[in-house]
Design an enzyme around this catalytic site. Structure first.
Site, PDB file in Angstrom:
ATOM      1  N   GLU A  86       9.671   1.839  11.017  1.00  0.00           N
ATOM      2  CA  GLU A  86      10.826   2.862  10.714  1.00  0.00           C
ATOM      3  C   GLU A  86      10.159   4.190  10.908  1.00  0.00           C
ATOM      4  O   GLU A  86       9.492   4.445   9.831  1.00  0.00           O
ATOM      5  CB  GLU A  86      11.253   2.486   9.439  1.00  0.00           C
ATOM      6  CG  GLU A  86      12.359   1.346   9.212  1.00  0.00           C
ATOM      7  CD  GLU A  86      13.546   1.448   9.745  1.00  0.00           C
ATOM      8  OE1 GLU A  86      13.955   2.371  10.626  1.00  0.00           O
ATOM      9  OE2 GLU A  86      14.100   0.264   9.725  1.00  0.00           O
ATOM     10  N   GLY A 119       7.000   5.500   8.034  1.00  0.00           N
ATOM     11  CA  GLY A 119       6.422   6.740   8.121  1.00  0.00           C
ATOM     12  C   GLY A 119       6.437   7.287   9.316  1.00  0.00           C
ATOM     13  O   GLY A 119       7.577   7.332  10.108  1.00  0.00           O
ATOM     14  N   SER A 120       5.349   8.345   9.773  1.00  0.00           N
ATOM     15  CA  SER A 120       5.587   9.078  10.975  1.00  0.00           C
ATOM     16  C   SER A 120       5.230   8.136  12.337  1.00  0.00           C
ATOM     17  O   SER A 120       4.396   7.018  12.143  1.00  0.00           O
ATOM     18  CB  SER A 120       4.037  10.100  10.874  1.00  0.00           C
ATOM     19  OG  SER A 120       3.026   9.515  10.763  1.00  0.00           O
ATOM     20  N   CYS A 135      14.139  10.257   6.398  1.00  0.00           N
ATOM     21  CA  CYS A 135      13.839  10.458   8.023  1.00  0.00           C
ATOM     22  C   CYS A 135      15.271  10.344   8.782  1.00  0.00           C
ATOM     23  O   CYS A 135      15.293  11.038   9.664  1.00  0.00           O
ATOM     24  CB  CYS A 135      13.270   9.040   8.336  1.00  0.00           C
ATOM     25  SG  CYS A 135      13.708   7.581   7.393  1.00  0.00           S
ATOM     26  N   GLU A 187      10.813  17.213  14.403  1.00  0.00           N
ATOM     27  CA  GLU A 187      11.164  17.026  12.997  1.00  0.00           C
ATOM     28  C   GLU A 187      10.669  17.816  11.757  1.00  0.00           C
ATOM     29  O   GLU A 187       9.415  17.840  11.706  1.00  0.00           O
ATOM     30  CB  GLU A 187      10.898  15.551  12.662  1.00  0.00           C
ATOM     31  CG  GLU A 187      11.361  15.035  11.552  1.00  0.00           C
ATOM     32  CD  GLU A 187      11.100  13.567  11.011  1.00  0.00           C
ATOM     33  OE1 GLU A 187       9.819  13.106  11.555  1.00  0.00           O
ATOM     34  OE2 GLU A 187      11.755  12.739  10.392  1.00  0.00           O
ATOM     35  N   LYS A 225       0.790  -1.178  -0.104  1.00  0.00           N
ATOM     36  CA  LYS A 225       0.117   0.058  -0.105  1.00  0.00           C
ATOM     37  C   LYS A 225       0.806   1.261  -0.061  1.00  0.00           C
ATOM     38  O   LYS A 225       1.477   1.632   0.894  1.00  0.00           O
ATOM     39  CB  LYS A 225      -0.994  -0.012   1.256  1.00  0.00           C
ATOM     40  CG  LYS A 225      -1.982   0.882   1.080  1.00  0.00           C
ATOM     41  CD  LYS A 225      -2.616   2.144   1.985  1.00  0.00           C
ATOM     42  CE  LYS A 225      -1.610   3.160   2.603  1.00  0.00           C
ATOM     43  NZ  LYS A 225      -1.501   4.125   1.660  1.00  0.00           N
ATOM     44  N   THR A 229       1.678   7.469  12.769  1.00  0.00           N
ATOM     45  CA  THR A 229       0.699   6.538  12.513  1.00  0.00           C
ATOM     46  C   THR A 229       1.458   5.212  12.610  1.00  0.00           C
ATOM     47  O   THR A 229       0.534   4.034  13.023  1.00  0.00           O
ATOM     48  CB  THR A 229       0.954   6.748  10.665  1.00  0.00           C
ATOM     49  OG1 THR A 229       0.379   7.923  10.425  1.00  0.00           O
ATOM     50  CG2 THR A 229       0.162   5.623   9.861  1.00  0.00           C
ATOM     51  N   GLY A 230       2.756   5.021  13.216  1.00  0.00           N
ATOM     52  CA  GLY A 230       3.166   3.877  13.553  1.00  0.00           C
ATOM     53  C   GLY A 230       2.638   3.442  14.949  1.00  0.00           C
ATOM     54  O   GLY A 230       2.337   2.429  14.905  1.00  0.00           O
TER      55      GLY A 230
END
Ligand code: ADP
Length: 470
Positions: free
Chosen positions: A243, A221-222, A277, A374, A170, A225-226
């Protein structure tokens, strides 16, 4: 260039069941292509196909999977030009960088092809033998972000296939096109259902997270969301590799020769317009050299040629999307309000596209959002320090722990300081260097698990111990 895109489910190209969405070129704000959008029913079909394909794919031989990954790498390489242009159009980076993204994908694919999956003999005596094997997990879902869309998809998919798993991909809704092409290419080489792709935004991601037939999620991702993914994955104890974001510090020791490092520091901070990142996101410079570093980095920033990544001579592209563009602009505005000095850039470039020039911010310190958060964009705050222990403490005073670097003309001294950083990776005299044979991943809220190297490959497997009494 062919601008028709389809989902791939059980080996077949399919239109999305939901209304198509626009993919926007960040350099022009125009539509690159219409992207098909998958439904949760299509996700179910893709997962069912992957589950079915796993039955025979897990039994495919090691040699077969190796050869297949090499053929896929050949195919990607032969289409480098087309893929790189597509990446520029959907992501915004300059063409040369997009070409290296594609060729990085080729290198990572070949590296995975060549890795051996070990069988460890734990004990061998006259009356018993104990072997540790690695088995594939089943259906692996890959959820990718918009900064390095093609390469990160390769990072997720190739080790999964190499170890005998099947995959549902996705991609980010901002940059789905190059991943759709990648999956099309892979699908030419593997049996139906081994690789599938379903597009969509957070709702499809959330459905993946909770799907009971998915055994592992690899997510880049962020952090926020993780956290959603980790909560949603509990239902069937999915394996996770996360990650997530970073706020990497770079510390310049007082003996450093500015002329030798400034170009590398600039590239490390502004790699992919800062949308990486593990880019260098806050730079701590000793007060004795502060002025010099600020001036040199500003000169380099001013030499960048900002523009559409497909135009000749451009080496600095736009921010990928409007939401990120607004975030970066707000952080810089806030820093100005707090009394920081903008040495160059600091104002959005007027006109179409999400262009923000490389921006250097001085006279700023911890406690300002631009330093503490960040920024994920083309801005570097430079912070003065007096005592190196204090700089290390400030570098570590963050929830993030992805990477960090120390710069010095004495690499042994720098290594000693680098070993004190709370991060998954610490670099000396470089930053954001990654390579296929080197496990990479963060600590603290930058996630857990690693990618790359044998350790990264083995995250797509579970232990299977064979204990034999002879
Ligand atoms: P960004 O905010 O920079 O786009 P995200 O972490 O939100 O970064 O997005 C990375 C990927 O995660 C994208 O593919 C996105 O669609 C997906 N995603 C967003 N929200 C969720 C969610 N709740 N569950 C699973 N995936 C999600």
């Amino acid at each position: 260039m062919n601008k028709h895109f389809e989902l791939v489910i059980d080996g077949k190209g399919e239109a999305g069941a939901e209304a198509c969405f626009d993919v926007i070129n960040p350099a022009t704000a125009e539509v690159v292509a219409q992207c098909p959008c998958g439904s949760t029913e299509q996700l179910d079909q893709a997962v069912a196909a992957a589950k079915q394909a796993f039955v025979s794919w897990r039994r495919s031989s090691d040699a077969e999977r190796r050869a297949l990954l090499h053929r896929i790498a050949d195919d990607i390489e032969s289409r480098c030009d087309e893929l790189a242009r597509l990446i520029v159009e959907e992501q915004g980076k300059p063409l040369a960088l997009a070409e290296s993204e594609v060729m990085g994908g080729v290198a990572w694919t070949r590296y995975n092809a060549e890795l051996d999956i070990p069988v460890e003999v734990v004990e061998e005596t006259s009356d018993k033998r104990i072997e540790l094997h690695r088995k594939p997990l089943g259906v692996v879902a890959s959820i990718t972000p918009w900064n390095w869309p093609f390469m990160i998809a390769v990072w997720h998919i190739m080790p999964a296939l190499r170890t005998g798993n099947t995959v549902v991909s996705k991609p980010s809704e901002f940059t789905p096109l190059s991943t759709l092409r990648l999956v099309e290419i892979i699908n030419l080489h593997v049996p139906p259902g081994v690789i599938n792709i379903v597009t969509g935004a957070a709702a499809i991601g959330a459905a993946i997270t909770e799907h009971s037939f998915i055994n592992k999620i690899i997510f880049t991702g962020s952090t926020q969301t993780g956290q959603h993914i980790m909560r949603g994955a509990a239902g069937n104890l999915k394996r996770l590799t996360l990650e997530l974001g970073g706020n990497d510090a770079g510390i310049v020791l007082p003996d450093t020769h500015p002329a030798q490092v400034c170009e590398d520091i600039f590239q490390a901070a502004f790699l992919n317009m800062g949308q990486t990142c593990a880019a260098l996101k806050r730079l701590y410079v000793h007060e004795s050299q502060y002025q010099d570093f600020c001036e040199r980095l500003t000169r380099i920033a001013e030499q960048q040629v900002v523009g559409n990544g497909l135009d000749e001579g451009v080496n600095f592209g736009p921010i990928q999307n409007a939401r990120q563009f607004d975030k970066v602009a707000k952080l810089v505005e806030d820093a100005k309000q707090q009394g920081a000095t903008v040495l160059c850039g600091g104002e959005a470039i007027k006109g179409a596209g999400y262009f923000y020039p490389p921006t250097i911010v001085a006279n700023i310190t911890d406690g300002t959002a631009l330093v503490d958060e960040e920024q994920f964009g083309p801005v570097l705050p430079i912070i003065a320090y007096r005592d190196v222990n204090d700089a290390v403490a400030r570098a570590n005073a963050s929830d993030s722990g992805l990477g960090g670097s120390v710069w010095s003309s004495d690499s042994d001294a720098a290594k000693e300081i680098a070993s004190q950083l709370e991060s998954g990776v610490s670099w000396v005299n470089c930053h954001a260097q990654i390579q296929p044979n080197t496990p990479f991943g963060g600590c603290k809220m930058s996630g857990f698990g690693v990618e790359f190297g044998l350790e990264g490959l083995l995250e797509y497997t579970s232990h299977h111990l064979l204990y034999v009494n002879k």
